[in-house]
Design a protein around this motif. Structure first.
Motif, short mmCIF file in Angstrom:
data_model
loop_
_atom_site.label_atom_id
_atom_site.label_comp_id
_atom_site.label_asym_id
_atom_site.label_seq_id
_atom_site.Cartn_x
_atom_site.Cartn_y
_atom_site.Cartn_z
N UNK A 213 -9.12 40.69 -19.61
CA UNK A 213 -8.65 40.74 -18.22
C UNK A 213 -7.25 40.16 -18.08
N UNK A 214 -6.62 39.82 -19.22
CA UNK A 214 -5.25 39.33 -19.20
C UNK A 214 -4.55 39.72 -20.49
N UNK A 215 -3.23 39.82 -20.42
CA UNK A 215 -2.45 40.21 -21.59
C UNK A 215 -2.11 38.99 -22.43
N UNK A 216 -1.56 39.22 -23.62
CA UNK A 216 -1.11 38.12 -24.46
C UNK A 216 -1.52 38.28 -25.91
N UNK A 217 -1.23 37.24 -26.68
CA UNK A 217 -1.48 37.24 -28.11
C UNK A 217 -2.77 36.51 -28.43
N UNK A 218 -3.65 37.16 -29.21
CA UNK A 218 -4.80 36.46 -29.78
C UNK A 218 -4.37 35.67 -31.01
N UNK A 219 -3.80 36.37 -31.97
CA UNK A 219 -3.29 35.70 -33.17
C UNK A 219 -2.30 36.61 -33.87
N UNK A 220 -1.50 36.01 -34.74
CA UNK A 220 -0.62 36.76 -35.62
C UNK A 220 -1.02 36.40 -37.04
N UNK A 221 -1.03 37.39 -37.94
CA UNK A 221 -1.49 37.18 -39.30
C UNK A 221 -0.41 37.55 -40.31
N UNK A 222 -0.36 36.77 -41.38
CA UNK A 222 0.59 37.02 -42.47
C UNK A 222 -0.19 37.15 -43.78
N UNK A 223 0.29 38.03 -44.63
CA UNK A 223 -0.37 38.28 -45.91
C UNK A 223 0.23 37.38 -46.99
N UNK A 224 -0.65 36.78 -47.79
CA UNK A 224 -0.20 35.96 -48.91
C UNK A 224 -0.35 36.76 -50.20
N UNK A 225 0.30 36.27 -51.24
CA UNK A 225 0.37 37.04 -52.49
C UNK A 225 -0.94 37.02 -53.26
N UNK A 226 -1.59 35.86 -53.35
CA UNK A 226 -2.77 35.72 -54.19
C UNK A 226 -3.92 35.09 -53.39
N UNK A 227 -5.13 35.37 -53.80
CA UNK A 227 -6.30 34.77 -53.17
C UNK A 227 -6.24 33.24 -53.25
N UNK A 228 -5.76 32.72 -54.39
CA UNK A 228 -5.70 31.28 -54.57
C UNK A 228 -4.72 30.62 -53.59
N UNK A 229 -3.74 31.39 -53.10
CA UNK A 229 -2.78 30.83 -52.15
C UNK A 229 -3.47 30.32 -50.89
N UNK A 230 -4.56 30.98 -50.51
CA UNK A 230 -5.28 30.55 -49.31
C UNK A 230 -5.81 29.13 -49.47
N UNK A 231 -6.37 28.84 -50.65
CA UNK A 231 -6.90 27.50 -50.89
C UNK A 231 -5.79 26.47 -50.98
N UNK A 232 -4.70 26.83 -51.65
CA UNK A 232 -3.58 25.89 -51.80
C UNK A 232 -2.94 25.60 -50.45
#
Length: 314
Positions: free
Chosen positions: A59-78
């Motif tokens: 019922x309103x405009x705006x941003x929920x989230x913005x997402x960026x891609x990382x190179x490796x799965x391990x980057x998420x943990x680091x």
């Protein structure tokens, strides 16, 4: 290692049918799927991942989230360890939280905006393929945007109280997420207040930007076009589709980008951004714009600010 590029933006829209028509007919995106919750996923013709834009009914405009891609799965943990050590709480969302997407690291920037990082999203290829491809597809529509290019987030800035979420976001993004600063606007006594910043992870002038305002929000999401002629064509497409244009075709001093700003039917601001601008590299000296030249920095041709551009956002 670390963040590669922008991955997608999730926007709230108040009229889903009108929003889909806008992003398909004006930007030239394609609807790739709709989930059981009524969320619609779209991609541009020159993108290879499954989607770059999520539209969610609201019922309103705006941003929920913005997402960026990382190179490796391990980057998420680091990166989770680094973000937690910085003092920001995180959540690791399981694979499948979004369709065709692996696990995502979810957290809020100091400004309050939600960001997500992920390593995997289903690769479906560009519309021209990667074997002897043509330069563009035959069924291109509207402005024919190549890809989601960047976003600009409005951050609370109040010199009287000392609140400066632009500076806080910039510090976090550079020290923890590995972005580098390309340009900035400084205001106040002796340029002591960092009022706006443009940061990159790739070789374009910005993959994200932070600008100060009275409250947090979304200023715009931007889509890439080749050059000035494409910007003019995009303006024609907008006029034909009776789109509300905020700023007619012009050039930025900041980033040197060729641009036009306009609104989707819910009031979320879009930009079509063209031209390389310059080759952004971590060792390139930071460009600084001072308060008295801010007009030329934002709108180089006229050197004059447009009130709606700084005052209206979702």
């Amino acid at each position: 290692m670390g963040i590669l590029r922008i991955g997608h933006a999730s926007l709230r829209v108040m009229d889903m049918a009108a929003a889909v028509r806008h992003y398909e007919n004006v930007l030239g995106m394609k609807k790739v799927m709709e989930d059981k919750h009524g969320n619609v996923y779209l991609k541009c013709w020159d993108e290879w991942d499954k989607f770059s834009l999520i539209l969610t009914p609201s019922d309103r405009a705006g941003l929920n989230h913005v997402a960026y891609k990382v190179e490796r799965e391990e980057d998420l943990d680091e990166l989770q360890e680094k973000i937690e050590a910085y003092g920001i709480s995180t959540t690791m969302l399981p694979e499948g939280t979004l369709p065709s997407t692996g696990r995502m690291l979810q957290f809020n920037l100091p400004s309050g905006h939600e960001m997500r990082l992920y390593a995997f999203k289903e690769c479906v290829g560009t519309d021209v393929g990667n074997i002897n491809p043509d330069p563009w597809p035959d069924d291109i529509r509207g402005a024919g945007a190549h890809w989601l290019d960047h976003c600009l987030l409005m951050c609370e800035l109040n010199p009287e109280t000392g609140v400066n979420k632009v500076a806080e976001n910039t510090k976090f993004a550079t020290e923890v997420l590995g972005f580098f600063l390309t340009e900035q606007v400084v205001v106040g006594p002796n340029g002591s207040i960092q009022a706006a910043t443009w940061l990159a992870r790739t070789t374009t002038p910005h993959d994200i930007a932070f600008v100060g305002g009275p409250r947090m929000g979304l200023h715009h999401i931007a889509f890439f076009l080749d050059g000035w002629n494409d910007i003019l064509k995009a303006a024609d497409v907008m006029a034909k589709n009776k789109v509300k244009i905020d700023v007619a075709p012009t050039r930025h001093g900041i980033t040197r980008g060729e641009t036009i700003y306009f609104f989707d039917p819910s009031g979320n601001r879009n930009e079509t951004f063209a031209g390389l601008g310059y080759l952004a590299q971590p060792d390139r000296p930071v460009v600084t714009w001072t308060e008295e030249h801010l007009g030329s920095g934002i709108f180089y041709h006229t050197g004059e600010l447009v009130s709606s551009f700084t005052e209206v956002y979702t």
